[in-house]
Motif scaffolding. Structure first.
Motif, PDB file in Angstrom:
ATOM      1  N   ILE A  86      26.801  36.312  28.523  1.00  0.00           N
ATOM      2  CA  ILE A  86      25.440  36.542  27.932  1.00  0.00           C
ATOM      3  C   ILE A  86      24.364  35.743  28.879  1.00  0.00           C
ATOM      4  O   ILE A  86      23.191  36.161  29.113  1.00  0.00           O
ATOM      5  CB  ILE A  86      25.258  36.068  26.488  1.00  0.00           C
ATOM      6  CG1 ILE A  86      25.966  37.145  25.642  1.00  0.00           C
ATOM      7  CG2 ILE A  86      23.795  35.700  26.045  1.00  0.00           C
ATOM      8  CD1 ILE A  86      26.129  36.377  24.227  1.00  0.00           C
ATOM      9  N   LEU A 139      23.644  37.698  31.895  1.00  0.00           N
ATOM     10  CA  LEU A 139      22.972  38.921  31.645  1.00  0.00           C
ATOM     11  C   LEU A 139      21.358  38.341  31.423  1.00  0.00           C
ATOM     12  O   LEU A 139      20.455  39.006  31.934  1.00  0.00           O
ATOM     13  CB  LEU A 139      23.105  39.592  30.185  1.00  0.00           C
ATOM     14  CG  LEU A 139      22.528  40.663  29.762  1.00  0.00           C
ATOM     15  CD1 LEU A 139      22.648  41.930  30.667  1.00  0.00           C
ATOM     16  CD2 LEU A 139      22.828  41.083  28.454  1.00  0.00           C
ATOM     17  N   MET A 140      21.152  37.163  30.881  1.00  0.00           N
ATOM     18  CA  MET A 140      19.789  36.898  30.715  1.00  0.00           C
ATOM     19  C   MET A 140      19.281  36.309  32.101  1.00  0.00           C
ATOM     20  O   MET A 140      18.073  36.881  32.654  1.00  0.00           O
ATOM     21  CB  MET A 140      19.479  35.557  29.836  1.00  0.00           C
ATOM     22  CG  MET A 140      19.812  35.920  28.360  1.00  0.00           C
ATOM     23  SD  MET A 140      19.444  34.660  27.021  1.00  0.00           S
ATOM     24  CE  MET A 140      20.697  33.693  27.517  1.00  0.00           C
ATOM     25  N   THR A 150      20.753  46.408  25.288  1.00  0.00           N
ATOM     26  CA  THR A 150      20.612  46.021  23.963  1.00  0.00           C
ATOM     27  C   THR A 150      21.889  45.960  23.509  1.00  0.00           C
ATOM     28  O   THR A 150      22.344  44.924  22.588  1.00  0.00           O
ATOM     29  CB  THR A 150      19.286  46.601  23.042  1.00  0.00           C
ATOM     30  OG1 THR A 150      18.307  46.689  23.619  1.00  0.00           O
ATOM     31  CG2 THR A 150      19.733  46.252  21.533  1.00  0.00           C
ATOM     32  N   GLU A 158      24.974  46.157  24.797  1.00  0.00           N
ATOM     33  CA  GLU A 158      25.696  45.241  25.516  1.00  0.00           C
ATOM     34  C   GLU A 158      25.509  43.857  25.065  1.00  0.00           C
ATOM     35  O   GLU A 158      26.720  43.085  24.616  1.00  0.00           O
ATOM     36  CB  GLU A 158      25.529  45.325  26.922  1.00  0.00           C
ATOM     37  CG  GLU A 158      26.599  44.363  27.938  1.00  0.00           C
ATOM     38  CD  GLU A 158      26.202  44.194  29.526  1.00  0.00           C
ATOM     39  OE1 GLU A 158      26.712  43.543  29.912  1.00  0.00           O
ATOM     40  OE2 GLU A 158      25.182  45.130  29.692  1.00  0.00           O
ATOM     41  N   CYS A 159      24.527  43.366  24.968  1.00  0.00           N
ATOM     42  CA  CYS A 159      24.178  42.031  24.404  1.00  0.00           C
ATOM     43  C   CYS A 159      24.710  41.903  23.054  1.00  0.00           C
ATOM     44  O   CYS A 159      25.418  40.780  22.697  1.00  0.00           O
ATOM     45  CB  CYS A 159      22.757  41.662  24.415  1.00  0.00           C
ATOM     46  SG  CYS A 159      22.228  39.873  24.177  1.00  0.00           S
ATOM     47  N   ASP A 160      24.336  42.864  22.095  1.00  0.00           N
ATOM     48  CA  ASP A 160      25.037  42.820  20.730  1.00  0.00           C
ATOM     49  C   ASP A 160      26.387  42.720  20.751  1.00  0.00           C
ATOM     50  O   ASP A 160      27.225  42.093  19.968  1.00  0.00           O
ATOM     51  CB  ASP A 160      24.544  43.955  20.138  1.00  0.00           C
ATOM     52  CG  ASP A 160      24.670  44.099  18.518  1.00  0.00           C
ATOM     53  OD1 ASP A 160      24.811  42.861  17.902  1.00  0.00           O
ATOM     54  OD2 ASP A 160      24.873  44.937  17.987  1.00  0.00           O
ATOM     55  N   PRO A 207      20.613  39.264  17.295  1.00  0.00           N
ATOM     56  CA  PRO A 207      20.558  39.880  18.515  1.00  0.00           C
ATOM     57  C   PRO A 207      19.169  40.186  18.916  1.00  0.00           C
ATOM     58  O   PRO A 207      18.327  40.683  17.888  1.00  0.00           O
ATOM     59  CB  PRO A 207      21.299  41.078  18.220  1.00  0.00           C
ATOM     60  CG  PRO A 207      21.381  41.326  16.786  1.00  0.00           C
ATOM     61  CD  PRO A 207      21.267  40.129  16.184  1.00  0.00           C
TER      62      PRO A 207
END
Length: 240
Positions: free
Chosen positions: A32, A35-36, A57, A59-61, A73
């Motif tokens: 995460i 990703l950010m 969205t 993937e992050c969830d 999320p």
């Protein structure tokens, strides 16, 4: 004498043992953070495609569901076209302005972009040198180097997010005790940075994706910090 089949079986066994020993929670947190770090940049065609398709969205969830953190999320799907998204990124994080404040001698006042991606701009009581030296020591201690081909100071948000992601992955696969270093990095740098960033973003109109991303950064770092601090307190109680 070991046969090829024996070697393959041994290799599979080692891989399975490694997977069993991985801390999935810490690894997901690291993904995460990575990703950010990727999202706090001007979107190229590839990144824009996965943003607009809703893949980021999702993937992050999915990654959040692999952690123990209770964090709402984010919606990281974009509807505007890539040119508008790029313009929004540049208006927020890149483009400053200059203003002539004294026409008699040509004195010019220069302002940076509305939202800085550098930690020191949110630390008025700490010198630029102190912040960046402390970060340089932390990166060096864990064997990380700043890419010299990309001109960024050590206190750039993407570097700090990438470093925290690395610490999470190291905690997941190599050394659980790295959690203490992550807690210290939050206290000294990243959490303070996130609070300042989200507050500044909140004062800007029309932040779109980046406002939602900043809000998630704030929620996620806060939850990560609280969890690390609680774990430390529990360890200290158990050790007494």
């Amino acid at each position: 004498m070991a046969t090829d089949d024996d070697e393959r079986i041994e290799s599979v066994t080692r891989t399975n043992d490694l997977v069993k020993n991985l801390d999935v929670d810490a690894g997901a947190r690291g993904a995460i953070y990575a990703l950010m770090a990727q999202l706090f940049t001007e979107a190229d065609e590839e990144l824009y495609a996965v943003l607009s398709a809703g893949e980021i969205t999702a993937e992050c969830d999915a990654l959040l569901n692999r952690t123990t953190l209770d964090v709402e999320p984010p919606d990281l799907t974009v509807e505007e076209d890539r040119e508008d998204l790029s313009a929004r990124y540049n208006d927020l994080f890149v483009v400053g302005y200059s203003e002539v404040v004294d026409k008699t001698d040509g004195t010019v006042h220069n302002e940076g972009p509305p939202v800085s991606l550098y930690e020191t701009d949110y630390r008025p009581n700490v010198s630029w040198n102190d912040v960046n030296l402390d970060l340089a020591r932390a990166y060096e201690y864990f064997g990380c180097e700043v890419d010299q081909e990309v001109r960024r100071n050590h206190d750039h948000l993407r570097l700090e997010l990438e470093f925290m992601g690395y610490l999470c992955r190291r905690e997941a696969a190599v050394d659980p005790n790295v959690a203490a270093a992550r807690l210290d990095f939050h206290d000294r740098h990243l959490r303070v940075f996130a609070e300042g960033l989200v507050e500044t973003l909140g004062s800007e109109p029309g932040t779109g994706l980046y406002g939602r991303l900043g809000g998630f950064l704030d929620r996620f770092t806060s939850a990560d910090l609280e969890d690390l601090a609680a774990r430390k307190d529990n360890e200290e109680v158990e050790g007494t």
